[in-house]
Design an enzyme around this catalytic site. Structure first.
Site, PDB file in Angstrom:
ATOM      1  N   ASP A  88      -1.925  -6.019  -7.380  1.00  0.00           N
ATOM      2  CA  ASP A  88      -3.288  -5.504  -7.293  1.00  0.00           C
ATOM      3  C   ASP A  88      -4.066  -6.544  -6.492  1.00  0.00           C
ATOM      4  O   ASP A  88      -4.209  -7.694  -6.932  1.00  0.00           O
ATOM      5  CB  ASP A  88      -3.852  -5.344  -8.714  1.00  0.00           C
ATOM      6  CG  ASP A  88      -5.299  -4.893  -8.707  1.00  0.00           C
ATOM      7  OD1 ASP A  88      -5.973  -5.005  -7.657  1.00  0.00           O
ATOM      8  OD2 ASP A  88      -5.769  -4.435  -9.765  1.00  0.00           O
ATOM      9  N   ILE A 105      -3.954  -0.655   2.814  1.00  0.00           N
ATOM     10  CA  ILE A 105      -4.690  -0.566   1.551  1.00  0.00           C
ATOM     11  C   ILE A 105      -6.167  -0.283   1.797  1.00  0.00           C
ATOM     12  O   ILE A 105      -6.780  -0.901   2.670  1.00  0.00           O
ATOM     13  CB  ILE A 105      -4.576  -1.921   0.804  1.00  0.00           C
ATOM     14  CG1 ILE A 105      -3.136  -2.164   0.343  1.00  0.00           C
ATOM     15  CG2 ILE A 105      -5.547  -1.991  -0.363  1.00  0.00           C
ATOM     16  CD1 ILE A 105      -2.911  -3.556  -0.208  1.00  0.00           C
ATOM     17  N   TYR A 112     -17.785   9.333   5.559  1.00  0.00           N
ATOM     18  CA  TYR A 112     -16.888   8.170   5.507  1.00  0.00           C
ATOM     19  C   TYR A 112     -17.663   6.933   5.030  1.00  0.00           C
ATOM     20  O   TYR A 112     -17.096   6.006   4.465  1.00  0.00           O
ATOM     21  CB  TYR A 112     -16.251   7.957   6.882  1.00  0.00           C
ATOM     22  CG  TYR A 112     -14.970   7.168   6.856  1.00  0.00           C
ATOM     23  CD1 TYR A 112     -13.877   7.586   6.096  1.00  0.00           C
ATOM     24  CD2 TYR A 112     -14.835   5.985   7.589  1.00  0.00           C
ATOM     25  CE1 TYR A 112     -12.695   6.857   6.074  1.00  0.00           C
ATOM     26  CE2 TYR A 112     -13.661   5.258   7.574  1.00  0.00           C
ATOM     27  CZ  TYR A 112     -12.602   5.698   6.820  1.00  0.00           C
ATOM     28  OH  TYR A 112     -11.432   4.968   6.803  1.00  0.00           O
ATOM     29  N   GLY A 154       0.799  -1.239   0.000  1.00  0.00           N
ATOM     30  CA  GLY A 154       0.000   0.000   0.000  1.00  0.00           C
ATOM     31  C   GLY A 154       0.821   1.273   0.000  1.00  0.00           C
ATOM     32  O   GLY A 154       0.354   2.314   0.465  1.00  0.00           O
ATOM     33  N   LYS A 184     -14.277  -0.615   7.387  1.00  0.00           N
ATOM     34  CA  LYS A 184     -13.296  -0.653   8.486  1.00  0.00           C
ATOM     35  C   LYS A 184     -13.825  -1.484   9.662  1.00  0.00           C
ATOM     36  O   LYS A 184     -13.046  -2.132  10.359  1.00  0.00           O
ATOM     37  CB  LYS A 184     -12.952   0.766   8.950  1.00  0.00           C
ATOM     38  CG  LYS A 184     -12.141   1.586   7.939  1.00  0.00           C
ATOM     39  CD  LYS A 184     -10.835   0.922   7.543  1.00  0.00           C
ATOM     40  CE  LYS A 184      -9.941   1.851   6.735  1.00  0.00           C
ATOM     41  NZ  LYS A 184      -8.818   1.137   6.091  1.00  0.00           N
TER      42      LYS A 184
HETATM   43  P1  NAP Z   1      -2.614   6.109   0.347  1.00  0.00           P
HETATM   44  O1  NAP Z   1      -1.249   6.629   0.398  1.00  0.00           O
HETATM   45  O2  NAP Z   1      -3.483   6.557  -0.782  1.00  0.00           O
HETATM   46  O3  NAP Z   1      -2.559   4.529   0.435  1.00  0.00           O
HETATM   47  C1  NAP Z   1      -3.646   3.697   0.053  1.00  0.00           C
HETATM   48  C2  NAP Z   1      -3.042   2.562  -0.717  1.00  0.00           C
HETATM   49  O4  NAP Z   1      -4.022   1.569  -1.080  1.00  0.00           O
HETATM   50  C3  NAP Z   1      -2.438   3.065  -2.034  1.00  0.00           C
HETATM   51  O5  NAP Z   1      -1.115   2.595  -2.155  1.00  0.00           O
HETATM   52  C4  NAP Z   1      -3.354   2.435  -3.051  1.00  0.00           C
HETATM   53  O6  NAP Z   1      -2.775   2.271  -4.325  1.00  0.00           O
HETATM   54  C5  NAP Z   1      -3.656   1.113  -2.365  1.00  0.00           C
HETATM   55  N1  NAP Z   1      -4.653   0.386  -3.110  1.00  0.00           N
HETATM   56  C6  NAP Z   1      -5.879   0.807  -3.545  1.00  0.00           C
HETATM   57  N2  NAP Z   1      -6.426  -0.141  -4.311  1.00  0.00           N
HETATM   58  C7  NAP Z   1      -5.560  -1.194  -4.340  1.00  0.00           C
HETATM   59  C8  NAP Z   1      -5.553  -2.449  -4.982  1.00  0.00           C
HETATM   60  N3  NAP Z   1      -6.576  -2.865  -5.744  1.00  0.00           N
HETATM   61  N4  NAP Z   1      -4.482  -3.269  -4.800  1.00  0.00           N
HETATM   62  C9  NAP Z   1      -3.440  -2.892  -4.040  1.00  0.00           C
HETATM   63  N5  NAP Z   1      -3.379  -1.695  -3.424  1.00  0.00           N
HETATM   64  C10 NAP Z   1      -4.431  -0.859  -3.582  1.00  0.00           C
HETATM   65  O7  NAP Z   1      -3.439   6.527   1.663  1.00  0.00           O
HETATM   66  P2  NAP Z   1      -3.217   6.202   3.224  1.00  0.00           P
HETATM   67  O8  NAP Z   1      -4.034   7.208   3.914  1.00  0.00           O
HETATM   68  O9  NAP Z   1      -1.798   6.035   3.517  1.00  0.00           O
HETATM   69  O10 NAP Z   1      -3.980   4.808   3.394  1.00  0.00           O
HETATM   70  C11 NAP Z   1      -3.378   3.641   3.934  1.00  0.00           C
HETATM   71  C12 NAP Z   1      -4.323   2.953   4.901  1.00  0.00           C
HETATM   72  O11 NAP Z   1      -4.491   3.775   6.049  1.00  0.00           O
HETATM   73  C13 NAP Z   1      -5.718   2.705   4.362  1.00  0.00           C
HETATM   74  O12 NAP Z   1      -6.191   1.467   4.848  1.00  0.00           O
HETATM   75  C14 NAP Z   1      -6.515   3.834   4.977  1.00  0.00           C
HETATM   76  O13 NAP Z   1      -7.891   3.572   5.051  1.00  0.00           O
HETATM   77  C15 NAP Z   1      -5.866   3.872   6.333  1.00  0.00           C
HETATM   78  N6  NAP Z   1      -6.120   5.075   7.127  1.00  0.00           N
HETATM   79  C16 NAP Z   1      -5.902   6.323   6.612  1.00  0.00           C
HETATM   80  C17 NAP Z   1      -6.148   7.439   7.384  1.00  0.00           C
HETATM   81  C18 NAP Z   1      -5.935   8.822   6.836  1.00  0.00           C
HETATM   82  O14 NAP Z   1      -6.493   9.773   7.382  1.00  0.00           O
HETATM   83  N7  NAP Z   1      -5.147   9.001   5.797  1.00  0.00           N
HETATM   84  C19 NAP Z   1      -6.617   7.306   8.715  1.00  0.00           C
HETATM   85  C20 NAP Z   1      -6.821   6.027   9.229  1.00  0.00           C
HETATM   86  C21 NAP Z   1      -6.569   4.914   8.424  1.00  0.00           C
HETATM   87  P3  NAP Z   1      -3.363   3.271  -5.513  1.00  0.00           P
HETATM   88  O15 NAP Z   1      -2.935   4.631  -5.144  1.00  0.00           O
HETATM   89  O16 NAP Z   1      -2.779   2.748  -6.744  1.00  0.00           O
HETATM   90  O17 NAP Z   1      -4.848   3.126  -5.500  1.00  0.00           O
END
Ligand code: NAP
Length: 265
Positions: free
Chosen positions: A64, A92, A155, A13, A162
């Site tokens: 993927d 992810i 959300y 991710g 989640k």
């Molecule tokens: P991010 O940098 O956009 O990371 C999300 C990742 O998921 C990206 O690398 C994305 O790749 C990948 N992904 C989406 N579809 C996929 C697929 N089919 N196969 C493999 N990978 C895939 O955002 P992030 O905020 O760091 O998110 C990481 C995790 O933290 C997520 O679970 C998110 O819900 C969680 N989270 C985030 C926050 C926040 O506020 N940012 C808070 C709590 C939890 P692509 O870019 O290619 O789609």
């Protein structure tokens, strides 16, 4: 001596240097882990490869998570390169923009399925595919958000996903407990990333969080990285099936008032 010396850690991710996965990758590197990085699609390769070089990562593979063949191939390649794995990070999530701005009751069937498949089932699929090469005492972790237990406006389906992810964490922890493999979730406060940009009203929520959380500050990918080190290391040896909040205490407060309101009393 690092807390993760000699451990092989795979991180799924990583999209860019704002990704939570990047905070985790850097913290793991600092603590001595051998790192493997997986990214979603060809488009990301250009952005991910230079980051991988920064942490001396030689295993950079596309996966993927909607594709069983790619998951199986990633496991095969990891076995060839690392032999065994000690840490697996699932960072992810995906839901269509439409689903994160309209009322929840307007969620489409396809949108619901996609969010659940990419954000939840992928943890189950990755766990199952990598199980044969996980060492005893291995640690699996995923990233979640408080919108799973309380309503976070916009959300929507991601909150429902989640909730299922946190529940999956517990079921997987139960399954793998006898093998001494642990499964936990980190519930992070809002962070400005690519994924977060898709959530309607995120900017306001981000600001509100800094005003309302007991510690009155937002969290960073470094904060998450450090907590991930704890969960990956033997320091958390008897902790499994848990959700660890890294949110400046936001989830502990029932009635939220900003510092300003309190001062005006
Ligand atoms: P991010 O940098 O956009 O990371 C999300 C990742 O998921 C990206 O690398 C994305 O790749 C990948 N992904 C989406 N579809 C996929 C697929 N089919 N196969 C493999 N990978 C895939 O955002 P992030 O905020 O760091 O998110 C990481 C995790 O933290 C997520 O679970 C998110 O819900 C969680 N989270 C985030 C926050 C926040 O506020 N940012 C808070 C709590 C939890 P692509 O870019 O290619 O789609």
């Amino acid at each position: 001596m690092g807390l993760l010396d000699g451990k092989n850690a795979l991180i799924f991710g990583l999209a860019n240097e704002r990704s939570i996965a990047w905070g985790i990758t850097q913290a793991f590197k600092r603590e001595g882990a051998n790192i493997g990085i997986s990214y979603a699609g060809e488009m990301l390769e250009k952005r991910v490869k230079p980051l991988a070089e920064k942490v001396d990562c030689k295993w950079v593979e596309e996966c993927d998570v909607t594709r069983d063949d790619q998951i199986a191939l990633a496991a095969e390649k990891a076995a060839k390169h690392f032999g065994k794995i000690d840490v697996l990070v699932h960072s992810i999530a995906f839901a269509g923009r439409d689903e994160l701005s309209k009322p929840y009751h307007e969620t489409s069937r396809e949108g619901f399925k996609t969010a659940m498949e990419i954000s939840v089932f992928s943890l189950v699929a990755l766990t199952n595919a990598f199980l044969p090469i996980l060492n005893p005492n291995a640690s699996i972790m995923c990233l979640t958000y408080y919108g799973s237990v309380k309503v976070a406006p916009h959300y929507n389906v991601m909150g429902v996903a989640k909730a299922a992810l946190e529940s999956s964490t517990r079921y997987l922890a139960y399954d793998l407990g006898p093998q001494k493999i642990r499964v936990n979730a980190i519930s992070a406060g809002p962070i400005r990333t690519l994924a977060a940009a898709g959530v309607g009203g995120f900017r306001d929520m981000y600001k509100h969080f800094a005003d309302m959380s007991p510690m009155r500050e937002n969290i960073t990918i470094e904060d998450v990285g450090n907590s991930a080190v704890f969960l990956a290391s033997d320091l958390s040896k008897r902790i499994t099936g848990e959700v660890l909040y890294v949110d400046s205490g936001f989830n502990t407060v029932g009635v939220q008032m900003s510092g300003k309101e309190e001062q005006s009393e």
